[in-house]
Every structure is written in C-alpha cells, then in structure tokens.
Design a protein around this motif. Sequence first.
Motif, PDB file in Angstrom:
ATOM      1  N   ILE A  17       5.923  10.770  -5.504  1.00 19.82           N
ATOM      2  CA  ILE A  17       4.483  10.741  -5.779  1.00 19.82           C
ATOM      3  C   ILE A  17       4.215  10.300  -7.223  1.00 19.82           C
ATOM      4  N   ALA A  18       4.952  10.847  -8.194  1.00 22.11           N
ATOM      5  CA  ALA A  18       4.718  10.512  -9.606  1.00 22.11           C
ATOM      6  C   ALA A  18       4.992   9.038  -9.880  1.00 22.11           C
ATOM      7  N   GLU A  19       6.065   8.487  -9.331  1.00 19.81           N
ATOM      8  CA  GLU A  19       6.363   7.064  -9.521  1.00 19.81           C
ATOM      9  C   GLU A  19       5.289   6.188  -8.878  1.00 19.81           C
ATOM     10  N   THR A  20       4.786   6.615  -7.743  1.00 23.07           N
ATOM     11  CA  THR A  20       3.729   5.867  -7.062  1.00 23.07           C
ATOM     12  C   THR A  20       2.465   5.866  -7.902  1.00 23.07           C
ATOM     13  N   ILE A  21       2.092   7.014  -8.442  1.00 25.55           N
ATOM     14  CA  ILE A  21       0.914   7.085  -9.313  1.00 25.55           C
ATOM     15  C   ILE A  21       1.091   6.145 -10.495  1.00 25.55           C
ATOM     16  N   ASP A  22       2.233   6.189 -11.140  1.00 24.60           N
ATOM     17  CA  ASP A  22       2.481   5.353 -12.313  1.00 24.60           C
ATOM     18  C   ASP A  22       2.325   3.871 -11.972  1.00 24.60           C
ATOM     19  N   PHE A  23       2.981   3.410 -10.916  1.00 20.16           N
ATOM     20  CA  PHE A  23       2.943   1.998 -10.550  1.00 20.16           C
ATOM     21  C   PHE A  23       1.538   1.557 -10.134  1.00 20.16           C
ATOM     22  N   TYR A  24       0.931   2.278  -9.224  1.00 21.85           N
ATOM     23  CA  TYR A  24      -0.357   1.850  -8.673  1.00 21.85           C
ATOM     24  C   TYR A  24      -1.494   1.987  -9.690  1.00 21.85           C
ATOM     25  N   GLN A  25      -1.438   2.996 -10.548  1.00 20.31           N
ATOM     26  CA  GLN A  25      -2.484   3.120 -11.559  1.00 20.31           C
ATOM     27  C   GLN A  25      -2.270   2.140 -12.708  1.00 20.31           C
ATOM     28  N   ASN A  26      -1.063   2.104 -13.279  1.00 15.38           N
ATOM     29  CA  ASN A  26      -0.816   1.330 -14.489  1.00 15.38           C
ATOM     30  C   ASN A  26      -0.582  -0.154 -14.240  1.00 15.38           C
ATOM     31  N   ARG A  27      -0.050  -0.522 -13.092  1.00 16.37           N
ATOM     32  CA  ARG A  27       0.223  -1.932 -12.812  1.00 16.37           C
ATOM     33  C   ARG A  27      -0.832  -2.568 -11.909  1.00 16.37           C
ATOM     34  N   LEU A  41      -1.064  11.548  -1.278  1.00 13.13           N
ATOM     35  CA  LEU A  41      -1.735  10.979  -2.435  1.00 13.13           C
ATOM     36  C   LEU A  41      -2.761   9.958  -1.958  1.00 13.13           C
ATOM     37  N   ILE A  42      -3.914   9.924  -2.632  1.00 12.14           N
ATOM     38  CA  ILE A  42      -4.920   8.908  -2.377  1.00 12.14           C
ATOM     39  C   ILE A  42      -5.338   8.310  -3.722  1.00 12.14           C
ATOM     40  N   LEU A  43      -5.203   6.977  -3.828  1.00  9.89           N
ATOM     41  CA  LEU A  43      -5.608   6.254  -5.024  1.00  9.89           C
ATOM     42  C   LEU A  43      -6.610   5.176  -4.640  1.00  9.89           C
ATOM     43  N   ARG A  44      -7.525   4.869  -5.577  1.00 11.29           N
ATOM     44  CA  ARG A  44      -8.591   3.922  -5.268  1.00 11.29           C
ATOM     45  C   ARG A  44      -8.961   3.115  -6.506  1.00 11.29           C
ATOM     46  N   ARG A  45      -9.388   1.905  -6.250  1.00 11.57           N
ATOM     47  CA  ARG A  45     -10.093   1.056  -7.210  1.00 11.57           C
ATOM     48  C   ARG A  45     -11.187   0.384  -6.404  1.00 11.57           C
ATOM     49  N   PRO A  46     -12.185  -0.223  -7.008  1.00 11.57           N
ATOM     50  CA  PRO A  46     -13.233  -0.852  -6.209  1.00 11.57           C
ATOM     51  C   PRO A  46     -12.640  -1.828  -5.191  1.00 11.57           C
ATOM     52  N   GLY A  47     -12.948  -1.597  -3.930  1.00  9.09           N
ATOM     53  CA  GLY A  47     -12.520  -2.472  -2.848  1.00  9.09           C
ATOM     54  C   GLY A  47     -11.169  -2.157  -2.239  1.00  9.09           C
ATOM     55  N   ILE A  48     -10.385  -1.267  -2.865  1.00 11.55           N
ATOM     56  CA  ILE A  48      -9.052  -0.948  -2.338  1.00 11.55           C
ATOM     57  C   ILE A  48      -8.821   0.558  -2.439  1.00 11.55           C
ATOM     58  N   VAL A  85       3.448  -7.072 -13.345  1.00 12.75           N
ATOM     59  CA  VAL A  85       3.845  -6.456 -12.085  1.00 12.75           C
ATOM     60  C   VAL A  85       5.157  -7.090 -11.628  1.00 12.75           C
ATOM     61  N   PRO A  86       6.210  -6.281 -11.458  1.00 11.99           N
ATOM     62  CA  PRO A  86       7.476  -6.852 -10.990  1.00 11.99           C
ATOM     63  C   PRO A  86       7.362  -7.345  -9.552  1.00 11.99           C
ATOM     64  N   LYS A  87       8.152  -8.339  -9.212  1.00 13.98           N
ATOM     65  CA  LYS A  87       8.217  -8.890  -7.858  1.00 13.98           C
ATOM     66  C   LYS A  87       6.889  -9.469  -7.382  1.00 13.98           C
ATOM     67  N   TYR A 102       2.327 -11.849  -2.760  1.00 14.63           N
ATOM     68  CA  TYR A 102       2.953 -10.610  -2.287  1.00 14.63           C
ATOM     69  C   TYR A 102       3.501  -9.803  -3.463  1.00 14.63           C
ATOM     70  N   ILE A 103       3.587  -8.496  -3.241  1.00 19.13           N
ATOM     71  CA  ILE A 103       4.206  -7.566  -4.188  1.00 19.13           C
ATOM     72  C   ILE A 103       5.003  -6.564  -3.366  1.00 19.13           C
ATOM     73  N   HIS A 104       6.175  -6.199  -3.842  1.00 17.61           N
ATOM     74  CA  HIS A 104       6.895  -5.044  -3.310  1.00 17.61           C
ATOM     75  C   HIS A 104       6.753  -3.921  -4.334  1.00 17.61           C
ATOM     76  N   ASP A 105       6.312  -2.760  -3.898  1.00 14.88           N
ATOM     77  CA  ASP A 105       6.205  -1.646  -4.837  1.00 14.88           C
ATOM     78  C   ASP A 105       7.603  -1.087  -5.123  1.00 14.88           C
ATOM     79  N   PRO A 106       7.735  -0.152  -6.053  1.00 13.07           N
ATOM     80  CA  PRO A 106       9.068   0.344  -6.431  1.00 13.07           C
ATOM     81  C   PRO A 106       9.881   0.949  -5.279  1.00 13.07           C
ATOM     82  N   HIS A 107       9.222   1.353  -4.199  1.00 12.25           N
ATOM     83  CA  HIS A 107       9.945   1.970  -3.092  1.00 12.25           C
ATOM     84  C   HIS A 107      10.170   1.015  -1.926  1.00 12.25           C
ATOM     85  N   GLY A 108       9.642  -0.200  -2.028  1.00 15.42           N
ATOM     86  CA  GLY A 108       9.902  -1.205  -1.012  1.00 15.42           C
ATOM     87  C   GLY A 108       8.728  -1.569  -0.131  1.00 15.42           C
TER      88      GLY A 108
END
Length: 129
Positions: A17-27, A41-48, A85-87, A102-108
């Motif tokens: 969860i912590a790694e997901t928050i870091d990637f999706y919020q900061n990247r 976990l639920i994360l949001r930005r306008p439209g996503i 953003v990697p990948k 396309y993007i792959h997140d840190p967990h695939g």
Amino acid sequence: MPRPDVDTLPVLPTLNIAETIDFYQNRLGLDELVHKADDYLILRRPGIEIHFWLTDRREFCENSSVYIRGGGIDNLHAEFAGNDVPKLTPLMDRPWGMLEFYIHDPHGNLLRFGRNAPADHGPPTGSDK
C-alpha cells in the motif's frame, strides 16, 4: 433512452500500500487520498480514480491492467515524462485508430492511456510492445 449516470472505476491489486501511494501520488498525480486501510486504497485526481486491494501474489499484478481513455492524454504523457515515470512508453499511433502510451507500475499493473487519433493518422509509429 437516457443513459444512466454511472462511473466505472478500476480495482487493481497491489503488493504494498505505501509503495502504491508513493508511486501514484508522486509520479502520476493521484494526490487525493480518498480511503486508506491496511488492505484497501482509493486514490483520485480529476478524471481518474483507482482502487487497490492488497495481495501477496505478484502474478495478480503482472496480469492486471486498466485502460484510461480521453482527450487529455497528451498532457498526461507530458506531465508523467516530467515526473520521470519509469517504464513510460512514447505516445504511439496505433493501427486501430488510437494514440496511446503505457506505464507499468512498480508491482507490474499495466496502465494503458489512449485517445482517438486524428482521421488522417497514417501508418502506425512506435513499437507495439
């Protein structure tokens, strides 16, 4: 016939969860933390908005994806490139009439972004990978 007022929200697996928050919020800029629990976990930005559920099975992440579609993906691609953003793939004109990246997140998990290409988009460019 009127269409129902509904949203479709992806639910992806995460290994941490912590790694997901870091990637999706900061990247990726999903900086609104809607809900955080030990296993969800639920994360949001306008439209996503993306939901995540905790698993210890990497193969779940490596075999999951979501397609995010809309006219603003050119700006998203530029934003993500600026966030290193990697990948992150280049924007590619696809033979099925979409401009995508396309993007792959840190967990695939695979995040696919696309919009309709102009009618005169011509032959595809970039890699199909």
